[in-house]
Design a protein around this motif. Structure first.
Motif, mmCIF file in Angstrom:
data_model
loop_
_atom_site.group_PDB
_atom_site.id
_atom_site.type_symbol
_atom_site.label_atom_id
_atom_site.label_comp_id
_atom_site.label_asym_id
_atom_site.label_seq_id
_atom_site.Cartn_x
_atom_site.Cartn_y
_atom_site.Cartn_z
ATOM 1 N N TRP A 54 -30.444 28.652 -48.286
ATOM 2 C CA TRP A 54 -31.263 28.321 -49.448
ATOM 3 C C TRP A 54 -31.470 29.574 -50.289
ATOM 4 C CZ3 TRP A 54 -33.395 23.789 -51.306
ATOM 5 C CH2 TRP A 54 -33.276 22.660 -50.501
ATOM 6 N N HIS A 55 -31.278 29.416 -51.612
ATOM 7 C CA HIS A 55 -31.553 30.473 -52.578
ATOM 8 C C HIS A 55 -32.590 29.982 -53.574
ATOM 9 C CE1 HIS A 55 -27.660 31.678 -50.905
ATOM 10 N NE2 HIS A 55 -27.872 32.894 -51.356
ATOM 11 N N PHE A 56 -33.309 30.923 -54.165
ATOM 12 C CA PHE A 56 -34.357 30.566 -55.124
ATOM 13 C C PHE A 56 -34.236 31.433 -56.372
ATOM 14 C CE2 PHE A 56 -38.749 31.652 -56.667
ATOM 15 C CZ PHE A 56 -39.000 30.451 -57.300
ATOM 16 N N ARG A 57 -34.329 30.750 -57.530
ATOM 17 C CA ARG A 57 -34.341 31.451 -58.818
ATOM 18 C C ARG A 57 -35.624 31.066 -59.537
ATOM 19 N NH1 ARG A 57 -29.566 29.841 -62.380
ATOM 20 N NH2 ARG A 57 -30.930 28.076 -62.859
ATOM 21 N N ALA A 58 -36.499 32.045 -59.705
ATOM 22 C CA ALA A 58 -37.794 31.775 -60.333
ATOM 23 C C ALA A 58 -37.617 31.423 -61.804
ATOM 24 C CB ALA A 58 -38.708 32.986 -60.191
ATOM 25 N N LEU A 59 -38.615 30.764 -62.358
ATOM 26 C CA LEU A 59 -38.572 30.358 -63.757
ATOM 27 C C LEU A 59 -38.463 31.585 -64.648
ATOM 28 C CD1 LEU A 59 -38.817 27.723 -65.432
ATOM 29 C CD2 LEU A 59 -41.254 28.234 -65.674
ATOM 30 N N GLY A 60 -37.459 31.596 -65.523
ATOM 31 C CA GLY A 60 -37.260 32.721 -66.434
ATOM 32 C C GLY A 60 -36.358 33.815 -65.897
ATOM 33 N N ILE A 67 -33.297 33.172 -49.642
ATOM 34 C CA ILE A 67 -34.612 33.044 -49.000
ATOM 35 C C ILE A 67 -34.551 32.461 -47.586
ATOM 36 C CG2 ILE A 67 -35.796 32.838 -51.215
ATOM 37 C CD1 ILE A 67 -36.001 29.799 -50.694
ATOM 38 N N PHE A 68 -33.457 31.762 -47.235
ATOM 39 C CA PHE A 68 -33.457 31.089 -45.939
ATOM 40 C C PHE A 68 -32.025 30.877 -45.449
ATOM 41 C CE2 PHE A 68 -33.770 27.414 -43.090
ATOM 42 C CZ PHE A 68 -34.917 27.701 -42.359
ATOM 43 N N HIS A 69 -31.847 31.019 -44.132
ATOM 44 C CA HIS A 69 -30.538 30.757 -43.515
ATOM 45 C C HIS A 69 -30.757 30.031 -42.198
ATOM 46 C CE1 HIS A 69 -26.373 31.329 -42.275
ATOM 47 N NE2 HIS A 69 -26.830 31.710 -41.080
ATOM 48 N N THR A 111 -42.414 27.675 -58.648
ATOM 49 C CA THR A 111 -41.702 26.904 -59.669
ATOM 50 C C THR A 111 -40.361 27.560 -59.971
ATOM 51 O OG1 THR A 111 -43.761 26.151 -60.704
ATOM 52 C CG2 THR A 111 -41.771 26.078 -62.056
ATOM 53 N N GLY A 112 -39.316 26.766 -60.007
ATOM 54 C CA GLY A 112 -37.991 27.309 -60.312
ATOM 55 C C GLY A 112 -36.892 26.435 -59.741
ATOM 56 N N THR A 113 -35.712 27.024 -59.584
ATOM 57 C CA THR A 113 -34.532 26.310 -59.098
ATOM 58 C C THR A 113 -34.211 26.746 -57.679
ATOM 59 O OG1 THR A 113 -33.650 26.212 -61.356
ATOM 60 C CG2 THR A 113 -32.123 25.758 -59.558
ATOM 61 N N LYS A 135 -26.173 22.055 -53.737
ATOM 62 C CA LYS A 135 -27.076 21.112 -54.390
ATOM 63 C C LYS A 135 -28.274 21.881 -54.931
ATOM 64 C CE LYS A 135 -25.833 17.107 -51.556
ATOM 65 N NZ LYS A 135 -25.483 16.170 -52.649
ATOM 66 N N GLU A 136 -28.700 21.514 -56.164
ATOM 67 C CA GLU A 136 -29.841 22.187 -56.797
ATOM 68 C C GLU A 136 -31.067 21.276 -56.814
ATOM 69 O OE1 GLU A 136 -28.893 23.570 -60.687
ATOM 70 O OE2 GLU A 136 -27.849 25.354 -59.983
#
Length: 213
Positions: A54-60, A67-69, A111-113, A135-136
């Protein structure tokens, strides 16, 4: 949304069953949230070794953070912002089809993707095949849960149904009242007619008596 949430819990326990339902996309600050991610194999009879990231992209922001494996049976939280807040809720097996993670104590900074990636090695007779599926999930964090459109529509339909039933009941009552009133008027008319006939007969008898004298 409720159906999707239930599917994440039901599908892992169903043998040979897999349904790629979408994750919910709205979380409430201070509560917990299930980030759903499902990738079904096209051929169930083929075994596989799968890991999930899992990856995370914050808003902006432009870049994703890892973040997770998960590689059965080990789950690793890889970013300090999510330390102690992520828990594996996916398939408890090397052949992973559900890669859901549970995010606790949601904040507005979440909040984000979110990008869920399956790295799957299919064990085929001739040679292994590597498959990657991404998947997003676009997550929005709100202060108060918004009422679902289906719930609002259900309430409106219930209100309309109640109004229609009340109108129908009033129409039935009016119809019954008119029918009872008409029956009563007919009975009264028959009584009046019968009284007139009896009066005429009595008058005739009196007249016949006078002629006889």
């Amino acid at each position: 949304k409720t159906l999707n949430l239930l599917s994440f819990f039901v599908v892992p326990h169903a043998l040979g069953a897999c349904a790629e339902v979408d994750s919910m996309t709205e979380a409430v600050a201070g509560q917990n949230f299930l980030l759903g991610c499902i990738s079904c194999k096209r051929r169930e009879e083929v075994s596989a070794w799968t890991t999930v990231d899992w990856h995370f992209r914050a808003l902006g922001e432009q870049e994703y953070r890892h973040i997770f494996h998960y590689e059965h049976p080990t789950a690793d939280i890889l970013h300090e912002d999510f330390s102690g807040r992520l828990e594996w809720h996916g398939t408890m097996h090397t052949d992973i089809q559900i890669g859901a993670i549970y995010l606790s104590n949601v904040t507005f900074n979440d909040t984000g993707t979110y990008l869920c990636t399956f790295h799957r090695t299919l064990h085929l007779p001739v040679r292994n095949e590597e498959v990657t599926v991404e998947k997003e999930v676009e997550l929005t964090v709100v202060a108060v849960a918004n009422r679902e459109l289906t719930a609002v529509i259900s309430e409106i339909m219930m209100f309309v149904l109640i109004v229609v039933l009340q109108l129908w009941l009033i129409m039935v009552l009016v119809y019954c009242y008119k029918k009872i009133s008409a029956d009563h008027e007919r009975r009264e008319a028959k009584k009046a007619l019968r009284a007139q006939e009896e009066a005429l007969l009595e008058s005739k008898d009196n007249c016949d008596g006078v002629q006889l004298e």
